[in-house]
Design a protein around this motif. Structure first.
Motif, PDB file in Angstrom:
ATOM      1  N   VAL A 308      37.938  39.154  53.270  1.00  0.00           N
ATOM      2  CA  VAL A 308      37.201  39.919  54.257  1.00  0.00           C
ATOM      3  C   VAL A 308      35.817  40.129  53.687  1.00  0.00           C
ATOM      4  CG1 VAL A 308      37.137  42.007  55.666  1.00  0.00           C
ATOM      5  CG2 VAL A 308      39.343  41.056  54.961  1.00  0.00           C
ATOM      6  N   SER A 311      30.091  42.252  53.902  1.00  0.00           N
ATOM      7  CA  SER A 311      28.673  42.335  53.534  1.00  0.00           C
ATOM      8  C   SER A 311      28.128  40.929  53.255  1.00  0.00           C
ATOM      9  CB  SER A 311      28.511  43.207  52.291  1.00  0.00           C
ATOM     10  OG  SER A 311      29.191  42.625  51.200  1.00  0.00           O
TER      11      SER A 311
ATOM     12  N   PHE B 303      31.797  49.668  53.426  1.00  0.00           N
ATOM     13  CA  PHE B 303      32.887  48.743  53.133  1.00  0.00           C
ATOM     14  C   PHE B 303      32.311  47.366  52.833  1.00  0.00           C
ATOM     15  CE2 PHE B 303      36.167  45.685  54.611  1.00  0.00           C
ATOM     16  CZ  PHE B 303      37.101  45.971  53.633  1.00  0.00           C
ATOM     17  N   LEU B 304      32.367  46.953  51.573  1.00  0.00           N
ATOM     18  CA  LEU B 304      31.700  45.705  51.204  1.00  0.00           C
ATOM     19  C   LEU B 304      32.615  44.495  51.316  1.00  0.00           C
ATOM     20  CD1 LEU B 304      29.455  46.721  48.195  1.00  0.00           C
ATOM     21  CD2 LEU B 304      29.128  47.059  50.637  1.00  0.00           C
ATOM     22  N   GLN B 305      33.883  44.669  50.950  1.00  0.00           N
ATOM     23  CA  GLN B 305      34.728  43.478  50.882  1.00  0.00           C
ATOM     24  C   GLN B 305      36.204  43.834  50.917  1.00  0.00           C
ATOM     25  OE1 GLN B 305      33.758  40.870  47.623  1.00  0.00           O
ATOM     26  NE2 GLN B 305      34.844  39.215  48.630  1.00  0.00           N
ATOM     27  N   GLY B 306      36.964  42.986  51.592  1.00  0.00           N
ATOM     28  CA  GLY B 306      38.414  43.117  51.571  1.00  0.00           C
ATOM     29  C   GLY B 306      39.007  41.874  50.931  1.00  0.00           C
ATOM     30  N   SER B 348      34.333  43.067  43.403  1.00  0.00           N
ATOM     31  CA  SER B 348      33.424  43.263  44.537  1.00  0.00           C
ATOM     32  C   SER B 348      32.283  44.229  44.228  1.00  0.00           C
ATOM     33  CB  SER B 348      34.208  43.741  45.760  1.00  0.00           C
ATOM     34  OG  SER B 348      35.003  44.840  45.416  1.00  0.00           O
TER      35      SER B 348
END
Lengths: 418, 418
Positions: A308, A311, B303-306, B348
């Protein structure tokens, strides 16, 4: 036989939640060949519930109630149905045990959580009732019968109601129905609802036995073909030519021909069969596509990793999207979707990667790329396809449609490029 | 005043479409301070429609019907309501003109579309009825009044019904209602439904104005406090002490006090306020937690990364989980959850990372770690908390609960460790 649905609960009555249970149960009644004439929603009010249940039992053979089985004082469905049917309540030892086990489990997770005397009211059951264990919550379901009338009581949360209906109630009601009703589903993706309706209009106009009923789902259209007959075999023979005709008309857009096969499962099976591994690189859907794929038991065999990359930083770092692409075309672009899909294959070492990047809204739209603009990329063994979509609706709707169409796009790319 | 909703149409009755109109209208009635006791769905059947409309007019002051206003022979809502209310039908010149203009427009777009004599039946209106022009379709809406009873007839398609309701019907009904109703929501997480019910039982038992109504959601309980009064200000003053009392009882488990604030939004706001960035490292939920967070408009700020690390390979490669941990404790373990959360922060570059790893089933359970076992880790600026959960239910339920409790766990870790 005539069935009737009653949804109990102020939450549905006052519009806090949409009544999806009724649509689900209505479809199941149709499958069972039950005639459905009325659906009613009533609040947690003793007098009005009594009146509604009495009226329904008067005019229908089977009443199916959802909601109002919880532990609070508001929850009266069992008490009032039993009273109207003249069945006294008594504690059931088995249900009490299950309830205690379930609550003990909950306490283990959360020492703060206390068990209250209210909880135990859920172990009271009407005399002679058939108890439906609830494996997904504390409220058991019930089937009561008296004077040729049947009342089915189910918990309100869909996650508890649906498995209970499928495991216990469906087979129970099936046996009550003398005529055999048999239906088969033909599920279609990648074509819109109105186009499907158009292409089957002649079939619907001339239908007798079997009948066709279309159900529109997000990104999918389901056609239910239903036949009545003396045996399942006879029904199947009536259904078969119609299914062949639909396959002829919709070709490879037919992704499933069974009730329970989902689009994500069809994709997973396709990957299995072709011995391919998958990863996903999602921006605007934020993991919703991965979550749908992981919903398939055993998906771990083919689905290795989801990324995901919300950014720009994450898109560059994890997927190797170039600074130039982000600067020249932006994160929501054909170029970025392509690099995301290709970078996803490299980073996770999979044969296939699906990427999505778009503007879910409410902000972020421009004249050139309005809210709802989504680019999808799919890399299959080095061959990448990119496609532009335009969805309408609010943020949640755009994301839901993106996830649904993303799976359909993934499926078509695998079919074409492997 | 008492209102009642009737949805007319076989499509809703048989579950082909979900009844979203009723949820919409119910909420509007609540806003108008109308008491809503019943919602009914009935098919396009003359006898059953007559019976339903008669019963509703008998027990309610205002009935709102949707559907069955179209041009086909099945569309009987206007005819039957007028008959039950004793109002003769006659052609309305203005409506006829609007209809002809609309149909001419349609024919221009689609020469195939024929106008039939049936179309003109839409220009017939009950004597004395107030006609609601339809700018989004052909069927006008109607308001009929007789003997202190009001019937509001609206078209079925939400795209026609909603604008008509908002423009014409809402102001019309507003004038009928002297009393103001106002409500506020108090949303609670990390405590179960029955415990909340227990702790507010005394408040519910003694409630008059305002009232409290609990709504159970997965991992959350919502309490709606509603007051009736002469003005919104008066209502707000009645509500305030109750909200303060609930805050006192539930402390920091109260995560929102407005209707639309979700748990994921509350978490996002908390991150904003504390200037923290977030990533997620999910195994069994497959991206469902990330997808909920991304549902918040503007989540991209925090929220930068999943990372959906479904395979052991991905856990090692992306999150740096050690081979030893996987071999000695397994992927579903306290140790793995800890390394996932810490590795997620490193990979991340975020201040916070929430990790979940568990067994969603149906396979994969052992005696020691049965299906439903989930470990969550949360690293906040280098300080990691790990917790074990045991959920029940099928695969989808375990995942849904994991996502909901994951957000609550994340929230409590941020509150404690930052």
């Amino acid at each position: 036989m005539i069935a009737e649905l009653i949804s109990v609960g102020t939450e549905i009555l006052l519009g806090n939640i949409v009544n999806t249970n009724s649509a689900y149960l209505a479809e199941k009644c149709a499958q069972l060949g039950l005639s459905l004439y009325y659906q009613t929603v009533v609040g947690d009010n003793e007098g009005r519930m009594r009146e509604t249940i009495r009226t329904a039992l008067d005019r229908s053979d089977i009443i199916i109630l959802t909601g109002g089985l919880g532990p609070t004082e508001d929850d009266l469905t069992k008490e009032i149905t039993a009273e109207v049917m003249g069945l006294p309540l008594k504690e059931d030892a088995h249900t009490r045990q299950l309830l205690e086990d379930y609550l003990a489990q909950y306490q283990k997770n959360d020492a703060q959580r206390r068990i209250t005397s209210n909880n135990y009211k859920q172990a009271l059951v009407p005399e002679g009732a058939y108890i439906l264990d609830n494996h997904n919550g504390t409220a058991p379901g019930l089937i009561m019968e008296k004077d040729g009338k049947t009342a089915v009581l189910l918990p309100g949360p869909p996650g508890e109601m649906k498995p209970m209906f499928e495991e216990k109630v469906y087979p129970y009601l099936r046996k009550k129905q003398p005529e055999t009703i048999f239906s088969q589903m033909v599920k279609i993706c990648s074509i819109g609802e109105s186009q499907v309706a158009d292409e089957i209009q002649d079939l619907i106009e001339t239908q007798t036995n079997p009948t066709i009923a279309p159900y529109a789902k997000t990104g999918e259209v389901h056609l239910r073909i239903t036949a009545k007959g003396g045996s399942q075999k006879e029904c199947e023979e009536l259904i078969r030519p119609m299914v062949r005709e639909l396959e002829r008309r919709f070709g490879k857009n037919v992704f499933a021909e069974t009730e329970n096969m989902t689009l994500e499962e069809a994709v997973t099976v396709l990957l299995w069969n072709r011995n391919l591994t998958l990863s996903t690189a999602e921006s605007c859907t934020g993991g919703a596509i991965a979550a749908r794929i992981v919903n398939v038991p055993g998906a771990s065999d083919v689905f290795l990793q989801g990324m995901v990359t919300y950014s720009n930083e994450a898109k560059k770092r994890t997927l190797g999207v170039s600074e130039d692409t982000l600067r020249l075309y932006g994160a929501v672009s054909e170029e970025c979707a392509k690099e995301m899909a290709e970078g996803g294959c490299s980073f996770s070492g999979t044969d296939v990667c699906l990427s999505v990047t778009g503007i879910a809204g409410p902000g972020g739209g421009t004249l050139e790329k309005p809210v709802g603009t989504v680019f999808m990329g799919c890399c299959v063994k080095g061959k990448t396809t990119v496609r532009e979509y335009h969805f309408t609706g609010n943020r949640a709707r755009v994301r839901e449609q993106t996830a649904a169409h993303g799976l359909a796009f993934l499926r078509s790319c695998i079919l074409e490029n492997s």
